[in-house]
Design a protein around this motif. Sequence first.
Motif, PDB file in Angstrom:
ATOM      1  N   ARG A   9      35.686  14.948  27.445  1.00 54.03           N
ATOM      2  CA  ARG A   9      36.194  16.197  28.053  1.00 54.03           C
ATOM      3  C   ARG A   9      36.136  16.114  29.575  1.00 54.03           C
ATOM      4  NH1 ARG A   9      33.425  19.106  23.944  1.00 54.03           N
ATOM      5  NH2 ARG A   9      31.721  19.498  25.395  1.00 54.03           N
ATOM      6  N   GLN A  10      35.022  15.593  30.080  1.00 52.85           N
ATOM      7  CA  GLN A  10      34.848  15.452  31.526  1.00 52.85           C
ATOM      8  C   GLN A  10      35.896  14.505  32.104  1.00 52.85           C
ATOM      9  OE1 GLN A  10      32.396  17.108  33.573  1.00 52.85           O
ATOM     10  NE2 GLN A  10      33.920  16.368  35.013  1.00 52.85           N
ATOM     11  N   MET A  11      36.190  13.432  31.357  1.00 49.20           N
ATOM     12  CA  MET A  11      37.176  12.459  31.814  1.00 49.20           C
ATOM     13  C   MET A  11      38.555  13.099  31.942  1.00 49.20           C
ATOM     14  SD  MET A  11      37.853   8.676  30.276  1.00 49.20           S
ATOM     15  CE  MET A  11      36.202   8.076  30.517  1.00 49.20           C
ATOM     16  N   GLN A  12      38.899  13.979  31.006  1.00 47.39           N
ATOM     17  CA  GLN A  12      40.186  14.688  31.076  1.00 47.39           C
ATOM     18  C   GLN A  12      40.287  15.480  32.386  1.00 47.39           C
ATOM     19  OE1 GLN A  12      39.832  16.568  27.181  1.00 47.39           O
ATOM     20  NE2 GLN A  12      41.903  15.931  26.692  1.00 47.39           N
ATOM     21  N   GLU A  13      39.190  16.116  32.762  1.00 48.44           N
ATOM     22  CA  GLU A  13      39.162  16.873  34.017  1.00 48.44           C
ATOM     23  C   GLU A  13      39.271  15.941  35.225  1.00 48.44           C
ATOM     24  OE1 GLU A  13      39.030  20.326  34.689  1.00 48.44           O
ATOM     25  OE2 GLU A  13      39.734  20.152  32.625  1.00 48.44           O
ATOM     26  N   ASP A  14      38.530  14.841  35.184  1.00 45.65           N
ATOM     27  CA  ASP A  14      38.472  13.922  36.320  1.00 45.65           C
ATOM     28  C   ASP A  14      39.786  13.188  36.563  1.00 45.65           C
ATOM     29  OD1 ASP A  14      35.856  14.639  36.724  1.00 45.65           O
ATOM     30  OD2 ASP A  14      35.023  12.940  35.636  1.00 45.65           O
ATOM     31  N   MET A  15      40.599  13.033  35.518  1.00 42.82           N
ATOM     32  CA  MET A  15      41.889  12.348  35.656  1.00 42.82           C
ATOM     33  C   MET A  15      42.768  12.998  36.733  1.00 42.82           C
ATOM     34  SD  MET A  15      42.641   9.628  33.828  1.00 42.82           S
ATOM     35  CE  MET A  15      41.752   8.672  32.586  1.00 42.82           C
ATOM     36  N   LYS A  16      42.587  14.308  36.926  1.00 46.20           N
ATOM     37  CA  LYS A  16      43.393  15.032  37.926  1.00 46.20           C
ATOM     38  C   LYS A  16      43.065  14.570  39.349  1.00 46.20           C
ATOM     39  CE  LYS A  16      43.128  19.001  34.845  1.00 46.20           C
ATOM     40  NZ  LYS A  16      42.354  20.215  34.559  1.00 46.20           N
ATOM     41  N   LEU A  17      41.911  13.950  39.522  1.00 48.25           N
ATOM     42  CA  LEU A  17      41.431  13.596  40.868  1.00 48.25           C
ATOM     43  C   LEU A  17      41.796  12.181  41.294  1.00 48.25           C
ATOM     44  CD1 LEU A  17      37.755  14.909  40.403  1.00 48.25           C
ATOM     45  CD2 LEU A  17      39.698  16.194  41.334  1.00 48.25           C
ATOM     46  N   ILE A  18      42.316  11.371  40.350  1.00 49.16           N
ATOM     47  CA  ILE A  18      42.418   9.936  40.647  1.00 49.16           C
ATOM     48  C   ILE A  18      43.846   9.408  40.578  1.00 49.16           C
ATOM     49  CG2 ILE A  18      40.035   9.441  39.915  1.00 49.16           C
ATOM     50  CD1 ILE A  18      42.241   8.162  37.482  1.00 49.16           C
TER      51      ILE A  18
END
Length: 280
Positions: free
Chosen positions: A15-24
């Motif tokens: 779930r956290q990775m899904q959120e972090d994808m927006k940053l990279i």
Amino acid sequence: MNFQWYPGHMTKAKRQMQEDMKLIDLVIELVDARIPLSSRNPDIDDLGKNKYRLILMNKSDLADRKQTEAWSSYFRSRGFFVVCLDARSKNGMKNVTDVIMEACKEKMERDRKRGIKNRPVRAMVVGIPNVGKSTFINSYAGKACAKTGNKPGVTKGKQWIRLNKNVELLDTPGILWPKFEDQMVGLRLALIGSIKDEILNTDELAIELIHILTGMYPGVLKDRYGVDEEQKDTDILCEIAEKRNCLSKGNELDYSKAATLLIDEFRSGKLGKITLEIVK
């Protein structure tokens, strides 16, 4: 053997990775060169579908060179950038920045046209447990900025790491998928140490390894242990115990000791350069 292992923290990590994808901008995915497909998490393709992609085939020093070349071609034909390396010895590490710049050149060109200068490429480092993510990050950064260990699940939290003026890395915990559709995937992961040894039957695992090696790399066990490879897999393990003097207290043959020895020697490369899956 049946392989199912999905600790709760891995659901949260996804779930956290899904959120972090927006940053990279770029997903850097580490795989183990001995099992390049089985050590990938199929979720990553879905999570990172709109990002630039780089696959690092780590531990390539332990893998069959011919197979590593075949897997590199396989991944490149599917649109990935690829670097083969050994993060521990830093062999191949010097190519990583150049390939990151090549992978993200469209983004950098867009930034330049918009007047955005010196914005580093932001990359997420992903990979299942025990493929060497932390070792890679430490080698790349030139300092111990990510906690390392040779047991699965050492990296627990999230951290940004500024490597140089060109690249920032976001580290993430390794994640496994909840169900192995193919039990051979689970077996291969167990053999390289991505599933905790404590929950495995080491004797069964060693017999599976013997079966694979006599089929794919005939002569390897004979050369290393002086055993007859024409006999049953269980008898080969017995002979390894005999040849290597693996004994319990009452001077009985200790098959578990022989099984652990065999698995450890495979993992450390003492049996030679071995890849457990081939490109189909």
